[in-house]
Design a protein around this motif. Structure first.
Motif, PDB file in Angstrom:
ATOM      1  N   ASP A 130       0.815  -1.213   0.000  1.00  0.00           N
ATOM      2  CA  ASP A 130       0.000   0.000   0.000  1.00  0.00           C
ATOM      3  C   ASP A 130       0.850   1.265   0.000  1.00  0.00           C
ATOM      4  O   ASP A 130       0.366   2.334  -0.403  1.00  0.00           O
ATOM      5  CB  ASP A 130      -0.936   0.010   1.213  1.00  0.00           C
ATOM      6  CG  ASP A 130      -1.940  -1.129   1.174  1.00  0.00           C
ATOM      7  OD1 ASP A 130      -2.483  -1.404   0.087  1.00  0.00           O
ATOM      8  OD2 ASP A 130      -2.176  -1.747   2.231  1.00  0.00           O
ATOM      9  N   LEU A 131       2.098   1.150   0.430  1.00  0.00           N
ATOM     10  CA  LEU A 131       2.963   2.330   0.490  1.00  0.00           C
ATOM     11  C   LEU A 131       3.439   2.771  -0.891  1.00  0.00           C
ATOM     12  O   LEU A 131       4.003   3.859  -1.029  1.00  0.00           O
ATOM     13  CB  LEU A 131       4.163   2.048   1.389  1.00  0.00           C
ATOM     14  CG  LEU A 131       3.825   1.716   2.846  1.00  0.00           C
ATOM     15  CD1 LEU A 131       5.105   1.504   3.643  1.00  0.00           C
ATOM     16  CD2 LEU A 131       2.974   2.800   3.484  1.00  0.00           C
ATOM     17  N   ALA A 132       3.167   1.974  -1.915  1.00  0.00           N
ATOM     18  CA  ALA A 132       3.507   2.397  -3.278  1.00  0.00           C
ATOM     19  C   ALA A 132       2.769   3.665  -3.665  1.00  0.00           C
ATOM     20  O   ALA A 132       3.223   4.421  -4.533  1.00  0.00           O
ATOM     21  CB  ALA A 132       3.187   1.275  -4.263  1.00  0.00           C
ATOM     22  N   ALA A 133       1.640   3.929  -3.007  1.00  0.00           N
ATOM     23  CA  ALA A 133       0.863   5.129  -3.318  1.00  0.00           C
ATOM     24  C   ALA A 133       1.599   6.408  -2.947  1.00  0.00           C
ATOM     25  O   ALA A 133       1.279   7.484  -3.463  1.00  0.00           O
ATOM     26  CB  ALA A 133      -0.487   5.079  -2.599  1.00  0.00           C
ATOM     27  N   ILE A 134       2.579   6.313  -2.065  1.00  0.00           N
ATOM     28  CA  ILE A 134       3.335   7.520  -1.689  1.00  0.00           C
ATOM     29  C   ILE A 134       3.905   8.198  -2.921  1.00  0.00           C
ATOM     30  O   ILE A 134       3.811   9.420  -3.071  1.00  0.00           O
ATOM     31  CB  ILE A 134       4.471   7.158  -0.713  1.00  0.00           C
ATOM     32  CG1 ILE A 134       3.918   6.621   0.595  1.00  0.00           C
ATOM     33  CG2 ILE A 134       5.349   8.388  -0.447  1.00  0.00           C
ATOM     34  CD1 ILE A 134       4.987   6.046   1.510  1.00  0.00           C
ATOM     35  N   ALA A 135       4.492   7.424  -3.804  1.00  0.00           N
ATOM     36  CA  ALA A 135       5.131   7.990  -4.993  1.00  0.00           C
ATOM     37  C   ALA A 135       4.137   8.696  -5.899  1.00  0.00           C
ATOM     38  O   ALA A 135       4.498   9.615  -6.639  1.00  0.00           O
ATOM     39  CB  ALA A 135       5.855   6.889  -5.766  1.00  0.00           C
ATOM     40  N   LEU A 136       2.873   8.279  -5.849  1.00  0.00           N
ATOM     41  CA  LEU A 136       1.851   8.883  -6.696  1.00  0.00           C
ATOM     42  C   LEU A 136       1.370  10.221  -6.157  1.00  0.00           C
ATOM     43  O   LEU A 136       0.930  11.079  -6.930  1.00  0.00           O
ATOM     44  CB  LEU A 136       0.658   7.930  -6.820  1.00  0.00           C
ATOM     45  CG  LEU A 136       0.947   6.537  -7.369  1.00  0.00           C
ATOM     46  CD1 LEU A 136      -0.322   5.697  -7.352  1.00  0.00           C
ATOM     47  CD2 LEU A 136       1.529   6.618  -8.769  1.00  0.00           C
ATOM     48  N   TYR A 137       1.437  10.404  -4.846  1.00  0.00           N
ATOM     49  CA  TYR A 137       0.814  11.573  -4.227  1.00  0.00           C
ATOM     50  C   TYR A 137       1.788  12.593  -3.648  1.00  0.00           C
ATOM     51  O   TYR A 137       1.442  13.769  -3.529  1.00  0.00           O
ATOM     52  CB  TYR A 137      -0.134  11.124  -3.110  1.00  0.00           C
ATOM     53  CG  TYR A 137      -1.397  10.477  -3.606  1.00  0.00           C
ATOM     54  CD1 TYR A 137      -2.473  11.242  -4.047  1.00  0.00           C
ATOM     55  CD2 TYR A 137      -1.519   9.095  -3.646  1.00  0.00           C
ATOM     56  CE1 TYR A 137      -3.641  10.656  -4.504  1.00  0.00           C
ATOM     57  CE2 TYR A 137      -2.677   8.492  -4.108  1.00  0.00           C
ATOM     58  CZ  TYR A 137      -3.738   9.276  -4.531  1.00  0.00           C
ATOM     59  OH  TYR A 137      -4.897   8.686  -4.996  1.00  0.00           O
ATOM     60  N   GLN A 138       2.998  12.180  -3.270  1.00  0.00           N
ATOM     61  CA  GLN A 138       3.806  13.081  -2.471  1.00  0.00           C
ATOM     62  C   GLN A 138       4.204  14.363  -3.195  1.00  0.00           C
ATOM     63  O   GLN A 138       4.450  15.392  -2.561  1.00  0.00           O
ATOM     64  CB  GLN A 138       5.058  12.371  -1.940  1.00  0.00           C
ATOM     65  CG  GLN A 138       6.080  11.981  -2.984  1.00  0.00           C
ATOM     66  CD  GLN A 138       7.267  11.275  -2.345  1.00  0.00           C
ATOM     67  OE1 GLN A 138       7.539  10.128  -2.617  1.00  0.00           O
ATOM     68  NE2 GLN A 138       7.962  11.955  -1.462  1.00  0.00           N
ATOM     69  N   SER A 139       4.241  14.333  -4.523  1.00  0.00           N
ATOM     70  CA  SER A 139       4.623  15.541  -5.260  1.00  0.00           C
ATOM     71  C   SER A 139       3.457  16.502  -5.467  1.00  0.00           C
ATOM     72  O   SER A 139       3.675  17.636  -5.910  1.00  0.00           O
ATOM     73  CB  SER A 139       5.216  15.160  -6.624  1.00  0.00           C
ATOM     74  OG  SER A 139       4.231  14.553  -7.453  1.00  0.00           O
ATOM     75  N   VAL A 140       2.233  16.075  -5.138  1.00  0.00           N
ATOM     76  CA  VAL A 140       1.072  16.933  -5.396  1.00  0.00           C
ATOM     77  C   VAL A 140       0.357  17.355  -4.118  1.00  0.00           C
ATOM     78  O   VAL A 140      -0.641  18.070  -4.195  1.00  0.00           O
ATOM     79  CB  VAL A 140       0.067  16.261  -6.361  1.00  0.00           C
ATOM     80  CG1 VAL A 140       0.718  16.034  -7.717  1.00  0.00           C
ATOM     81  CG2 VAL A 140      -0.473  14.954  -5.804  1.00  0.00           C
TER      82      VAL A 140
END
Length: 230
Positions: A130-140
């Motif tokens: 589930d922590l793979a989502a970090i890469a999708l959101y952290q820049s936005v």
């Protein structure tokens, strides 16, 4: 531009600044005062009719007006459209918009671009995958918020009183600005902060006597427990 609420931007997970504390799901003056007097850095109001913590816009505005200048104000929404967010922002003027639904990275970025305030995005966690989502959101977003994945059949995306394995966060990038949530209580929050080095924590059901009913003593105890660790 609006100033960022709170101080998590200092050396993530260091102790250059105290752990920030958000008491979420507040709905009355007495427990709001308890949170403010105890020293919460953020107070949160839920705009999601399915939740027992939901407050309508007039109520949220009145409570936010009492808190303004004493703590940062967050509004939690779940898959809200632009019209709903416009109404909330116009009436309540929150410092933080907390997105707690299935908002995609694209939708989250659009919300961030539309409003001049912090945006937090909840990421439900049960396993390391589930922590793979970090890469999708952290820049936005300004912060990601780690919450426990809801139990099967749960109606609410958060506030279920369920914790996840904090050890999953051991390998996080130390620079990541995040908020720890999910099953936190006065009894376990000091351990949670010690294990995760979380710069901020968010509690709702863990300081309640019944769903949606905040307990002043538990709010005070929660803040004391965090401060004793910091």
């Amino acid at each position: 531009m609006r100033n960022e609420a709170g101080g998590g931007r200092a050396a993530a997970r260091g102790r250059a600044m105290p752990v920030e504390i958000k008491i979420c799901g507040l709905s009355d003056e007495a427990t709001l005062d308890a949170a403010l007097d105890a020293g919460a850095s953020h107070v949160g109001f839920v705009s999601f009719p399915k939740s027992p913590r939901h407050v309508d816009i007039p109520r949220a505005r009145a409570l936010a007006d009492l808190a303004r200048g004493r703590a940062a104000i967050a509004v939690l929404t779940v898959d809200a459209d632009d019209a709903a967010l416009d109404a909330l922002v116009e009436a309540i003027d929150p410092d933080v918009l907390q997105l707690h639904g299935h908002e995609t990275p694209e939708r989250t970025a659009a919300v961030k671009a539309r409003f001049d305030r912090e945006v937090w995005k909840a990421i439900p966690v049960a396993t390391a995958d589930d922590l793979a989502a970090i890469a999708l959101y952290q820049s936005v977003v300004d912060r990601v918020l780690f919450d426990a994945k809801p139990p099967k059949g749960a109606v609410l995306p958060g506030g279920n009183g369920v914790a996840f394995d904090w050890g999953l966060l051991a390998a996080l990038d130390p620079s990541l600005r995040f908020v720890l949530s999910g099953g936190l209580t006065p009894e376990n929050v000091a351990e949670a902060v010690a294990r995760t080095r979380a710069p901020a924590v968010d509690v709702s059901s863990g300081v309640e006597s019944a769903p949606g009913v905040k307990d002043q003593d538990r709010i005070r105890a929660f803040v004391r427990a965090v401060r004793s660790d910091g």
